[in-house]
Scaffold this motif. Sequence first.
Motif, short mmCIF file in Angstrom:
data_model
loop_
_atom_site.label_atom_id
_atom_site.label_comp_id
_atom_site.label_asym_id
_atom_site.label_seq_id
_atom_site.Cartn_x
_atom_site.Cartn_y
_atom_site.Cartn_z
N GLY A 211 47.96 37.59 44.65
CA GLY A 211 48.15 36.23 45.14
C GLY A 211 46.86 35.57 45.59
O GLY A 211 46.86 34.70 46.45
N ALA A 212 45.76 35.99 45.02
CA ALA A 212 44.45 35.48 45.44
C ALA A 212 44.31 34.00 45.14
O ALA A 212 44.89 33.49 44.18
CB ALA A 212 43.34 36.27 44.75
N LEU A 213 43.50 33.34 45.95
CA LEU A 213 43.21 31.92 45.72
C LEU A 213 42.42 31.76 44.43
O LEU A 213 41.59 32.60 44.09
CB LEU A 213 42.39 31.36 46.88
CG LEU A 213 43.07 31.30 48.24
CD1 LEU A 213 42.07 30.89 49.31
CD2 LEU A 213 44.23 30.32 48.20
N SER A 214 42.67 30.69 43.73
CA SER A 214 41.93 30.42 42.49
C SER A 214 40.84 29.38 42.69
O SER A 214 39.99 29.20 41.83
CB SER A 214 42.90 29.96 41.39
OG SER A 214 43.57 28.79 41.80
N LYS A 215 40.87 28.70 43.84
CA LYS A 215 39.87 27.68 44.14
C LYS A 215 39.50 27.79 45.61
O LYS A 215 40.36 27.96 46.47
CB LYS A 215 40.46 26.29 43.85
CG LYS A 215 39.48 25.17 44.07
CD LYS A 215 40.13 23.82 43.77
CE LYS A 215 39.13 22.72 44.07
NZ LYS A 215 39.70 21.59 44.74
N ALA A 216 38.20 27.69 45.88
CA ALA A 216 37.72 27.80 47.26
C ALA A 216 38.11 26.55 48.05
O ALA A 216 37.76 25.44 47.66
CB ALA A 216 36.21 27.98 47.28
N PRO A 217 38.83 26.73 49.16
CA PRO A 217 39.18 25.57 49.99
C PRO A 217 37.97 25.10 50.80
O PRO A 217 37.03 25.86 51.01
CB PRO A 217 40.28 26.11 50.92
CG PRO A 217 40.04 27.58 50.97
CD PRO A 217 39.43 27.96 49.65
N SER A 218 38.01 23.87 51.24
CA SER A 218 36.96 23.34 52.09
C SER A 218 37.01 24.02 53.45
O SER A 218 38.07 24.47 53.90
CB SER A 218 37.14 21.84 52.28
OG SER A 218 37.05 21.18 51.05
N ALA A 219 35.88 24.04 54.11
CA ALA A 219 35.82 24.60 55.47
C ALA A 219 36.64 23.73 56.41
O ALA A 219 36.69 22.51 56.25
CB ALA A 219 34.37 24.65 55.94
N PRO A 220 37.30 24.34 57.39
CA PRO A 220 38.05 23.54 58.37
C PRO A 220 37.12 22.57 59.11
O PRO A 220 35.97 22.91 59.42
CB PRO A 220 38.59 24.60 59.34
CG PRO A 220 38.56 25.88 58.58
CD PRO A 220 37.41 25.77 57.64
N SER A 221 37.61 21.39 59.40
CA SER A 221 36.77 20.37 60.03
C SER A 221 36.34 20.76 61.44
O SER A 221 35.30 20.32 61.92
CB SER A 221 37.53 19.04 60.08
OG SER A 221 38.73 19.19 60.80
N TRP A 222 37.11 21.61 62.11
CA TRP A 222 36.80 21.99 63.48
C TRP A 222 35.69 23.02 63.60
O TRP A 222 35.16 23.24 64.68
CB TRP A 222 38.05 22.50 64.20
CG TRP A 222 38.70 23.65 63.53
CD1 TRP A 222 39.75 23.60 62.64
CD2 TRP A 222 38.36 25.03 63.66
NE1 TRP A 222 40.07 24.87 62.22
CE2 TRP A 222 39.23 25.77 62.83
CE3 TRP A 222 37.42 25.73 64.39
CZ2 TRP A 222 39.18 27.15 62.73
CZ3 TRP A 222 37.35 27.11 64.28
CH2 TRP A 222 38.23 27.80 63.46
N LEU A 223 35.33 23.67 62.48
CA LEU A 223 34.26 24.67 62.54
C LEU A 223 32.92 24.01 62.89
O LEU A 223 32.61 22.95 62.36
CB LEU A 223 34.10 25.38 61.19
CG LEU A 223 34.89 26.65 60.93
CD1 LEU A 223 34.62 27.15 59.52
CD2 LEU A 223 34.62 27.72 61.94
#
Length: 135
Positions: free
Chosen positions: A14-26
Amino acid sequence: MARGRKAEVKALDGALSKAPSAPSWLPEHGKKEWRRVVPQLVADRKIAAHELQTVEAYCLAVANLRQAEAIVAKDGPTYVSPSGELKRHPATTLVKEAIEAARRLAVELGLTPAARAKNKGGSPGNDEDDAFGDL
Protein backbone atom coordinates in the motif's frame (compact mmCIF):
# COMPACT_ATOMS: atom_id res chain seq x y z
CA MET A 1 14.46 -1.64 28.09
CA ALA A 2 14.18 -4.86 26.12
CA ARG A 3 16.50 -5.26 23.19
CA GLY A 4 15.84 -7.37 20.18
CA ARG A 5 16.14 -7.52 16.46
CA LYS A 6 15.21 -4.40 14.57
CA ALA A 7 12.28 -4.75 12.21
CA GLU A 8 13.25 -4.88 8.55
CA VAL A 9 11.87 -2.15 6.33
CA LYS A 10 10.34 -3.78 3.26
CA ALA A 11 8.46 -2.56 0.23
CA LEU A 12 4.82 -2.01 1.07
CA ASP A 13 1.91 -3.17 -1.02
CA GLY A 14 0.00 0.00 0.00
CA ALA A 15 2.94 2.32 -0.50
CA LEU A 16 2.42 5.88 -1.69
CA SER A 17 3.01 6.43 -5.39
CA LYS A 18 3.54 10.19 -5.13
CA ALA A 19 5.39 12.21 -2.51
CA PRO A 20 2.96 14.44 -0.57
CA SER A 21 3.85 18.02 0.26
CA ALA A 22 5.30 18.77 3.67
CA PRO A 23 2.72 19.78 6.29
CA SER A 24 2.35 23.55 6.51
CA TRP A 25 2.92 23.53 10.28
CA LEU A 26 6.44 22.08 10.01
CA PRO A 27 9.25 24.58 10.66
CA GLU A 28 11.40 25.43 7.62
CA HIS A 29 14.21 22.99 8.52
CA GLY A 30 11.56 20.27 8.92
CA LYS A 31 10.14 21.05 5.49
CA LYS A 32 13.63 20.84 3.96
CA GLU A 33 14.18 17.44 5.57
CA TRP A 34 10.75 16.30 4.34
CA ARG A 35 11.67 17.29 0.77
CA ARG A 36 14.96 15.41 1.16
CA VAL A 37 13.66 12.08 2.51
CA VAL A 38 10.03 11.61 1.44
CA PRO A 39 10.65 11.42 -2.34
CA GLN A 40 13.21 8.64 -1.78
CA LEU A 41 10.94 6.73 0.62
CA VAL A 42 8.16 6.92 -1.98
CA ALA A 43 10.48 5.90 -4.84
CA ASP A 44 11.66 2.90 -2.80
CA ARG A 45 8.03 2.02 -1.88
CA LYS A 46 8.79 2.25 1.83
CA ILE A 47 6.13 4.65 3.08
CA ALA A 48 2.35 4.42 3.23
CA ALA A 49 -0.14 7.18 4.07
CA HIS A 50 -0.76 5.86 7.58
CA GLU A 51 3.00 6.10 8.33
CA LEU A 52 3.41 9.76 7.44
CA GLN A 53 3.10 10.74 11.12
CA THR A 54 6.42 8.98 11.74
CA VAL A 55 8.02 11.04 8.96
CA GLU A 56 6.45 14.18 10.43
CA ALA A 57 7.92 13.34 13.85
CA TYR A 58 11.34 12.70 12.29
CA CYS A 59 11.28 16.00 10.38
CA LEU A 60 10.14 17.88 13.48
CA ALA A 61 13.00 16.33 15.49
CA VAL A 62 15.46 17.48 12.81
CA ALA A 63 13.97 20.99 12.88
CA ASN A 64 14.15 21.10 16.69
CA LEU A 65 17.77 19.96 16.51
CA ARG A 66 18.66 22.76 14.09
CA GLN A 67 16.89 25.36 16.23
CA ALA A 68 18.57 24.20 19.45
CA GLU A 69 21.97 24.06 17.69
CA ALA A 70 21.50 27.67 16.57
CA ILE A 71 20.82 28.74 20.17
CA VAL A 72 23.93 26.95 21.44
CA ALA A 73 26.02 28.43 18.61
CA LYS A 74 24.78 31.93 19.51
CA ASP A 75 24.88 31.71 23.32
CA GLY A 76 27.57 29.07 23.85
CA PRO A 77 27.25 25.68 25.57
CA THR A 78 27.50 27.16 29.08
CA TYR A 79 26.33 30.19 31.05
CA VAL A 80 27.04 31.73 34.44
CA SER A 81 24.12 31.34 36.81
CA PRO A 82 23.00 34.19 39.11
CA SER A 83 24.94 32.48 41.91
CA GLY A 84 28.13 32.58 39.80
CA GLU A 85 28.23 28.89 38.88
CA LEU A 86 29.13 27.80 35.37
CA LYS A 87 26.25 25.66 34.06
CA ARG A 88 25.30 23.89 30.87
CA HIS A 89 23.02 25.88 28.62
CA PRO A 90 19.52 24.32 28.66
CA ALA A 91 19.56 24.20 24.85
CA THR A 92 22.33 21.57 25.01
CA THR A 93 19.78 19.19 26.52
CA LEU A 94 17.37 20.03 23.71
CA VAL A 95 20.11 19.22 21.17
CA LYS A 96 20.78 15.86 22.82
CA GLU A 97 17.08 14.94 22.98
CA ALA A 98 16.47 15.96 19.37
CA ILE A 99 19.48 13.94 18.16
CA GLU A 100 18.22 10.87 20.00
CA ALA A 101 14.68 11.25 18.67
CA ALA A 102 15.84 11.88 15.09
CA ARG A 103 18.19 8.89 15.21
CA ARG A 104 15.50 6.51 16.51
CA LEU A 105 12.99 7.68 13.92
CA ALA A 106 15.59 7.56 11.11
CA VAL A 107 16.26 3.91 11.94
CA GLU A 108 12.53 3.18 12.01
CA LEU A 109 12.16 4.75 8.58
CA GLY A 110 15.20 2.94 7.13
CA LEU A 111 17.19 6.16 6.64
CA THR A 112 20.47 5.09 8.27
CA PRO A 113 23.25 3.06 6.60
CA ALA A 114 22.72 0.18 9.04
CA ALA A 115 18.96 0.16 8.43
CA ARG A 116 19.51 0.22 4.66
CA ALA A 117 21.97 -2.71 4.88
CA LYS A 118 19.24 -4.83 6.48
CA ASN A 119 16.61 -3.53 4.10
CA LYS A 120 14.87 -5.87 1.67
CA GLY A 121 13.27 -2.99 -0.25
CA GLY A 122 11.98 -2.81 -3.79
CA SER A 123 8.49 -3.28 -5.03
CA PRO A 124 7.03 -6.79 -5.14
CA GLY A 125 7.47 -8.59 -8.44
CA ASN A 126 10.22 -6.34 -9.80
CA ASP A 127 12.86 -9.01 -10.38
CA GLU A 128 12.52 -9.82 -14.08
CA ASP A 129 15.64 -12.01 -14.12
CA ASP A 130 14.29 -14.31 -11.43
CA ALA A 131 13.47 -17.70 -12.94
CA PHE A 132 10.99 -18.34 -10.12
CA GLY A 133 8.90 -15.25 -10.82
CA ASP A 134 6.78 -14.13 -7.86
CA LEU A 135 6.54 -17.44 -6.03
